[in-house]
Scaffold this motif. Structure first.
Motif, PDB file in Angstrom:
ATOM      1  N   ALA A   4       0.867  -1.341  -0.176  1.00 33.68           N
ATOM      2  CA  ALA A   4       0.053   0.062  -0.007  1.00 33.68           C
ATOM      3  C   ALA A   4       0.744   1.409   0.058  1.00 33.68           C
ATOM      4  O   ALA A   4       0.497   2.283  -0.713  1.00 33.68           O
ATOM      5  N   LEU A   5       1.990   1.414   0.753  1.00 31.24           N
ATOM      6  CA  LEU A   5       2.768   2.522   0.852  1.00 31.24           C
ATOM      7  C   LEU A   5       3.566   2.589  -0.546  1.00 31.24           C
ATOM      8  O   LEU A   5       3.620   3.743  -0.903  1.00 31.24           O
ATOM      9  N   PHE A   6       4.065   1.586  -1.111  1.00 28.63           N
ATOM     10  CA  PHE A   6       4.605   1.457  -2.096  1.00 28.63           C
ATOM     11  C   PHE A   6       3.953   1.944  -3.299  1.00 28.63           C
ATOM     12  O   PHE A   6       4.348   2.896  -4.157  1.00 28.63           O
ATOM     13  N   THR A   7       2.774   1.667  -3.511  1.00 31.54           N
ATOM     14  CA  THR A   7       1.655   2.083  -4.370  1.00 31.54           C
ATOM     15  C   THR A   7       1.564   3.448  -4.280  1.00 31.54           C
ATOM     16  O   THR A   7       1.235   4.073  -5.357  1.00 31.54           O
ATOM     17  N   ALA A   8       1.235   3.741  -3.053  1.00 33.13           N
ATOM     18  CA  ALA A   8       0.968   5.026  -2.840  1.00 33.13           C
ATOM     19  C   ALA A   8       1.987   6.131  -3.274  1.00 33.13           C
ATOM     20  O   ALA A   8       1.906   7.240  -3.632  1.00 33.13           O
ATOM     21  N   THR A   9       3.124   5.680  -2.996  1.00 31.45           N
ATOM     22  CA  THR A   9       4.332   6.645  -3.200  1.00 31.45           C
ATOM     23  C   THR A   9       4.410   6.843  -4.952  1.00 31.45           C
ATOM     24  O   THR A   9       4.724   7.783  -5.369  1.00 31.45           O
ATOM     25  N   SER A  26       9.061  11.729  -2.006  1.00 33.42           N
ATOM     26  CA  SER A  26      10.318  11.199  -1.513  1.00 33.42           C
ATOM     27  C   SER A  26      10.200  10.457  -0.010  1.00 33.42           C
ATOM     28  O   SER A  26      10.557   9.464   0.460  1.00 33.42           O
ATOM     29  N   LEU A  27       9.368  11.348   0.934  1.00 37.30           N
ATOM     30  CA  LEU A  27       9.209  10.996   2.182  1.00 37.30           C
ATOM     31  C   LEU A  27       8.320   9.780   2.263  1.00 37.30           C
ATOM     32  O   LEU A  27       8.550   8.828   3.208  1.00 37.30           O
ATOM     33  N   SER A  28       7.265   9.707   1.243  1.00 36.69           N
ATOM     34  CA  SER A  28       6.623   8.334   1.342  1.00 36.69           C
ATOM     35  C   SER A  28       7.153   7.168   1.110  1.00 36.69           C
ATOM     36  O   SER A  28       7.165   6.164   1.573  1.00 36.69           O
ATOM     37  N   LEU A  29       8.192   7.310   0.027  1.00 37.25           N
ATOM     38  CA  LEU A  29       8.966   6.121  -0.404  1.00 37.25           C
ATOM     39  C   LEU A  29       9.970   5.890   0.656  1.00 37.25           C
ATOM     40  O   LEU A  29      10.225   4.666   1.028  1.00 37.25           O
ATOM     41  N   ASN A  30      10.766   6.792   1.615  1.00 37.66           N
ATOM     42  CA  ASN A  30      11.252   6.565   2.932  1.00 37.66           C
ATOM     43  C   ASN A  30      10.633   5.682   3.887  1.00 37.66           C
ATOM     44  O   ASN A  30      11.106   4.728   4.281  1.00 37.66           O
ATOM     45  N   LYS A  31       9.578   5.774   3.934  1.00 35.23           N
ATOM     46  CA  LYS A  31       8.558   5.173   4.723  1.00 35.23           C
ATOM     47  C   LYS A  31       8.463   3.643   4.199  1.00 35.23           C
ATOM     48  O   LYS A  31       8.322   2.679   5.113  1.00 35.23           O
ATOM     49  N   TYR A  51      25.320   8.207   1.916  1.00 41.22           N
ATOM     50  CA  TYR A  51      25.681   8.006   0.462  1.00 41.22           C
ATOM     51  C   TYR A  51      24.630   9.026  -0.339  1.00 41.22           C
ATOM     52  O   TYR A  51      24.916   9.690  -1.084  1.00 41.22           O
ATOM     53  N   ARG A  52      23.285   8.672   0.148  1.00 40.31           N
ATOM     54  CA  ARG A  52      22.151   9.036  -1.114  1.00 40.31           C
ATOM     55  C   ARG A  52      22.176  10.739  -0.540  1.00 40.31           C
ATOM     56  O   ARG A  52      21.869  11.430  -1.569  1.00 40.31           O
ATOM     57  N   LYS A  53      22.366  10.789   0.624  1.00 38.96           N
ATOM     58  CA  LYS A  53      22.282  12.542   0.809  1.00 38.96           C
ATOM     59  C   LYS A  53      23.600  13.102   0.125  1.00 38.96           C
ATOM     60  O   LYS A  53      23.400  14.249  -0.351  1.00 38.96           O
ATOM     61  N   ALA A  54      24.689  12.668   0.364  1.00 40.63           N
ATOM     62  CA  ALA A  54      25.742  13.252  -0.701  1.00 40.63           C
ATOM     63  C   ALA A  54      25.658  13.098  -2.190  1.00 40.63           C
ATOM     64  O   ALA A  54      25.800  14.417  -2.735  1.00 40.63           O
ATOM     65  N   ILE A 102      14.197  10.019  -4.804  1.00 39.40           N
ATOM     66  CA  ILE A 102      13.328   9.070  -5.100  1.00 39.40           C
ATOM     67  C   ILE A 102      13.657   7.991  -5.849  1.00 39.40           C
ATOM     68  O   ILE A 102      13.614   6.762  -5.760  1.00 39.40           O
ATOM     69  N   LEU A 103      14.676   8.482  -6.891  1.00 40.70           N
ATOM     70  CA  LEU A 103      15.237   7.391  -7.717  1.00 40.70           C
ATOM     71  C   LEU A 103      16.317   6.369  -7.105  1.00 40.70           C
ATOM     72  O   LEU A 103      16.181   5.183  -7.043  1.00 40.70           O
ATOM     73  N   MET A 104      16.917   6.998  -6.253  1.00 42.89           N
ATOM     74  CA  MET A 104      18.014   6.110  -5.118  1.00 42.89           C
ATOM     75  C   MET A 104      17.023   5.438  -4.247  1.00 42.89           C
ATOM     76  O   MET A 104      17.529   4.102  -4.194  1.00 42.89           O
ATOM     77  N   ALA A 105      16.095   5.710  -3.731  1.00 47.13           N
ATOM     78  CA  ALA A 105      15.260   4.926  -2.685  1.00 47.13           C
ATOM     79  C   ALA A 105      14.553   3.693  -3.506  1.00 47.13           C
ATOM     80  O   ALA A 105      14.299   2.676  -2.859  1.00 47.13           O
ATOM     81  N   GLN A 106      14.054   3.788  -4.831  1.00 51.40           N
ATOM     82  CA  GLN A 106      13.322   2.846  -5.334  1.00 51.40           C
ATOM     83  C   GLN A 106      14.321   2.065  -5.657  1.00 51.40           C
ATOM     84  O   GLN A 106      14.261   0.678  -5.588  1.00 51.40           O
TER      85      GLN A 106
END
Length: 128
Positions: free
Chosen positions: A8-13, A37-42, A73-76, A100-104
């Motif tokens: 559900a969270l993944f779909t919502a993102t 991005s925040l939703s994908l982090n969750k 690493y993602r932040k940098a 978003i791309l890195m979290a995916q």
């Protein structure tokens, strides 16, 4: 239950990211991509927690250390990628799109190792 919540969270993102395609202005784009991005982090945190439930205490520590290193690493990386827009109103959008791309990609990696099967290439905990 957790798996349903993860989906559900993944779909919502992905729906949130898709709704960012036609913002009215830059402020709306920034807000939309940052929210996505925040939703994908969750979703990612939930996936890691779900996977961690199958791991030994030592493996959980290793997974959390790996995740913390990846987040740094993602932040940098995203700060670098967005540096060309540093003084632009589009900076938050560019930074969030990178995140978003890195979290995916990270979510796909976690799922790959979470559901790996026992075989010639070892995996931390084979999925049965």
């Amino acid at each position: 239950m957790k798996w349903t919540l993860t989906i559900a969270l993944f779909t919502a993102t992905f729906q949130a990211v898709g709704s960012c395609d036609a913002p009215k202005d830059q402020k709306e784009a920034n807000t939309c991509y940052t929210s996505a991005s925040l939703s994908l982090n969750k979703s990612l945190a939930l996936q890691i927690d779900e996977y961690g439930a199958r791991l030994s205490a030592s493996q959980v520590s290793q997974l959390h250390a790996s995740q913390a290193a990846w987040e740094s690493y993602r932040k940098a990386q995203c700060t670098f990628e967005a540096s060309g827009a540093q003084d632009s109103p589009a900076y938050p959008e560019v930074h969030a799109q990178c995140a978003i791309l890195m979290a995916q990609a990270r979510l796909q990696l976690i799922r790959r190792i979470q559901y790996c099967k026992a075989g010639p290439i070892p995996c931390p905990v084979p999925w049965e």
